[in-house]
Design a protein around this motif. Sequence first.
Motif, PDB file in Angstrom:
ATOM      1  N   TYR A   4      28.120  39.009 -41.287  1.00 18.49           N
ATOM      2  CA  TYR A   4      28.435  38.409 -42.570  1.00 18.49           C
ATOM      3  C   TYR A   4      29.355  39.291 -43.401  1.00 18.49           C
ATOM      4  O   TYR A   4      30.074  38.795 -44.264  1.00 18.49           O
ATOM      5  CB  TYR A   4      27.147  38.071 -43.311  1.00 18.49           C
ATOM      6  N   LEU A   7      32.502  38.086 -42.202  1.00 15.41           N
ATOM      7  CA  LEU A   7      32.719  36.764 -42.773  1.00 15.41           C
ATOM      8  C   LEU A   7      33.218  36.860 -44.210  1.00 15.41           C
ATOM      9  O   LEU A   7      34.083  36.107 -44.645  1.00 15.41           O
ATOM     10  CB  LEU A   7      31.410  35.972 -42.728  1.00 15.41           C
ATOM     11  N   ASN A   8      32.693  37.843 -44.976  1.00 14.78           N
ATOM     12  CA  ASN A   8      33.134  38.003 -46.358  1.00 14.78           C
ATOM     13  C   ASN A   8      34.610  38.368 -46.438  1.00 14.78           C
ATOM     14  O   ASN A   8      35.307  37.975 -47.366  1.00 14.78           O
ATOM     15  CB  ASN A   8      32.288  39.068 -47.061  1.00 14.78           C
ATOM     16  N   SER A 310      33.608  22.183 -48.263  1.00 13.23           N
ATOM     17  CA  SER A 310      33.509  22.936 -47.008  1.00 13.23           C
ATOM     18  C   SER A 310      34.889  23.104 -46.408  1.00 13.23           C
ATOM     19  O   SER A 310      35.864  22.499 -46.853  1.00 13.23           O
ATOM     20  CB  SER A 310      32.600  22.201 -46.014  1.00 13.23           C
ATOM     21  N   SER A 324      32.637  31.102 -38.230  1.00 11.92           N
ATOM     22  CA  SER A 324      33.499  31.847 -39.141  1.00 11.92           C
ATOM     23  C   SER A 324      34.537  30.952 -39.808  1.00 11.92           C
ATOM     24  O   SER A 324      35.075  31.294 -40.862  1.00 11.92           O
ATOM     25  CB  SER A 324      34.202  32.983 -38.391  1.00 11.92           C
ATOM     26  N   HIS A 327      32.136  26.056 -42.493  1.00 12.36           N
ATOM     27  CA  HIS A 327      31.016  26.387 -43.377  1.00 12.36           C
ATOM     28  C   HIS A 327      31.254  25.771 -44.748  1.00 12.36           C
ATOM     29  O   HIS A 327      32.350  25.303 -45.065  1.00 12.36           O
ATOM     30  CB  HIS A 327      30.879  27.911 -43.519  1.00 12.36           C
ATOM     31  N   GLU A 367      21.328  28.163 -41.053  1.00 13.82           N
ATOM     32  CA  GLU A 367      22.396  29.155 -40.934  1.00 13.82           C
ATOM     33  C   GLU A 367      23.392  28.861 -39.818  1.00 13.82           C
ATOM     34  O   GLU A 367      24.396  29.567 -39.694  1.00 13.82           O
ATOM     35  CB  GLU A 367      21.788  30.549 -40.762  1.00 13.82           C
ATOM     36  N   LEU A 374      26.734  29.814 -47.760  1.00 10.85           N
ATOM     37  CA  LEU A 374      26.843  31.122 -47.112  1.00 10.85           C
ATOM     38  C   LEU A 374      25.825  32.105 -47.664  1.00 10.85           C
ATOM     39  O   LEU A 374      25.602  32.155 -48.875  1.00 10.85           O
ATOM     40  CB  LEU A 374      28.247  31.692 -47.330  1.00 10.85           C
ATOM     41  N   THR A 381      20.929  31.692 -47.529  1.00 13.62           N
ATOM     42  CA  THR A 381      21.586  30.391 -47.682  1.00 13.62           C
ATOM     43  C   THR A 381      20.881  29.547 -48.743  1.00 13.62           C
ATOM     44  O   THR A 381      21.530  28.789 -49.474  1.00 13.62           O
ATOM     45  CB  THR A 381      21.608  29.617 -46.349  1.00 13.62           C
ATOM     46  N   GLN A 478      32.709  33.692 -53.950  1.00  8.81           N
ATOM     47  CA  GLN A 478      31.637  33.618 -52.961  1.00  8.81           C
ATOM     48  C   GLN A 478      31.542  34.917 -52.164  1.00  8.81           C
ATOM     49  O   GLN A 478      31.269  34.919 -50.970  1.00  8.81           O
ATOM     50  CB  GLN A 478      31.869  32.428 -52.028  1.00  8.81           C
TER      51      GLN A 478
END
Length: 534
Positions: A4, A7-8, A310, A324, A327, A367, A374, A381, A478
Motif C-alpha cells: 500500500y 499504491l500511495n 473509481s 493497483s 479501485h 480489499e 483504499l 477500507t 487520499q
Amino acid sequence: MGQYMKLNKIMFVELFIYLLVICVNFSNCTGNPTSKSTDDGNIEVLSSTDSIPFRNMIGINGFDWEYTNGTAFNQQKFELIKTFTGFRQYLDWDRIEVREGFYRFSYDDIYRKNKQQGIVTLTCLQTIPRWFREKYYSDEYDRKKAYGSLRDYIMVPKGADKRDPASYVDFAKLGFQVAARYGKNANINPTLVKAVTWGDVPDVKIGLGTLEYIECGNEPNKDWSGPNAQQTPEEYAAQLSAFYDGHMGTLGEGVGVKSADPSMKVVMAGIASPDLKWVDRMITWCKENRAKDGSYTLCFDVINYHQYSSVRAGQYWGNNPDLSKNHGVAPELSSVGKAAIDFINLSREKADGIEVWVTECGFDVNERSIKRALPIGNKTTIDTQADWILRTALLYSRVGINRVFFYMLNDVSKNSQVQYNSSGLIEAGRRRPSADFLLQARNLIGDYFYSGTINNDPIVDVYSLEDEKIYVLTVPDQIGREEDYTLKLPGISEVRIHHPQQGSNEMMTESRAIGDDGLQLKVTETPVFVEVVR
C-alpha cells in the motif's frame, strides 16, 4: 503494508493528473444555483444551492425485507434505516403482480412509517415477472431457474416493437395500480383498482398519500446481460412515456402513473453510467413523439443516473484484477463532480430545470474489490469508506445535485471480492462508520444549505441556516495528507468544533475561544465542522 506504500505513490501521480483535469473553482455567492464546466475541464460553482438542504444527500438503497422479519415490521431494523433521509426500494414487478391482473401490496406499513419519519421513499419497479416470461417467452424461459431466467429482459412481449409505447402497456398498468394506492388522488374509479389480498379478496385502497416518487426500471442501458436486456434511449423513452401517463392518455383507462395521480413524480431509471447524450436523446424523443398543440411534454420529472467514484484500467475482471489500477477514488479526485454539473446544466438548458438525482454511488470494503475504498495509513477500507461517503455527500451538495442515494444498506457479502457486494453501510445489525458519519452530519447540518466555498485546498465549505453558519473543512486527497489552515472569523469570539467519530450518534465536540488572528486548525482527509457561536 509495503504494497500500500507503493499504491500511495501511484495515487500521488493520479492525484496530480486529476487535479490538472478536474480542478474545482468556487466563489462564495448567493441566489439561484448556477454551475458550469469550463473549456479547460475545470468545474466552477458560481452560486449557492440554497434550495437543497444537506439532508437530501443522505439516501440509501435497499429492499423491503430489510424492514421486516418475515411479514412482521421490525422496529429494530427500522431504527437503522432511520439513519437515512431517503430509501430507494428495489421492487421486482412480480412482488406485486404475482399473476396477471392480480395486484397484491405488502408495503402499506413501510411507506406509512417512512413518511411519518420524514424518509422519502423511491419505489424502483424492475424486472419482468415470471407470468410474463411464461406468457411471452415460453420457448426461452428456463423454469428450473425460475428466478434468474430472462428476468432482465426488456418489458415487452417477444417480437413487439420496442420503440412503440403500446408495447409496454403491461408495465404501465402496474404503474397505475401503485400510484392509485399510494398516491394522493382519492378520486379514482374503484373499478379500475385491481388490488387483492393473498386470498384474492378485493383489497381496494385509494389515495393513501404515502408515496411521492416512483422509478421506471433500473439501468436500461446496461450492456452486460445481452441485447434483449438493453434499450436504446428511444426505446426506453417509449417505455417511460407509457409508464408516465399512458403515452398522453392514448393507451386507455388504468394505464400510467399520472392517470392515477397527476402529482406523483416519475423518476427516470437510473442509467448505469453518466451518459449525458443518452438522456439528451430521450429529450429529443419526447420532442418528436409527445408533441401536442405546438408544444411537447417530457415523460419524466427527475433525471437520474448512477456513478461510482473509481478508476479502471488493464485487467479489472475475474479473480485476479490489477488492484493497483482498479479501485475506488476519493470523490474530489474523480470525474463525479464534473458529471453532476453537466447533468444539472443539461436539465437547465433542455429540461426546464427538473431535478437531478444520483441514485447509486458508494464504495466496497472488501480489499480485493475493484470498487473498494483504499486503506490509507492506519485507516482500513472501512475507515476510508466512512471518509469518502461523507465527502461524496458534501461534494454533491456543493455542486447542486438534488438527491443522493448510496449503495447500499447491507452487503451482499462482505467476503466477496465481486464489485458492489461489500458496499453496505450497515453490518451485522449495526451502523458501519460510514453510516455513523452520515447520521452525525445529518444531525448537525441536515437542515442547512450549502452557501459557498471560500478555499479550495483544503476545501472550506460554508453551510447556512438563516443567521447560523457552519464551516466544513476537508483535505481533498487520499494519501493521509494534513494541512494547517487559519479560518478567519471577524467579530466571532467562540466556535464549536465537531469531529465525526465512530460508534456514536453525535460528533465529538469541543468549544474554543478565538482571537483576532483567527482559528488555527489541522485539517485532514476526514471532514471537520466548525460551528459559529453567536
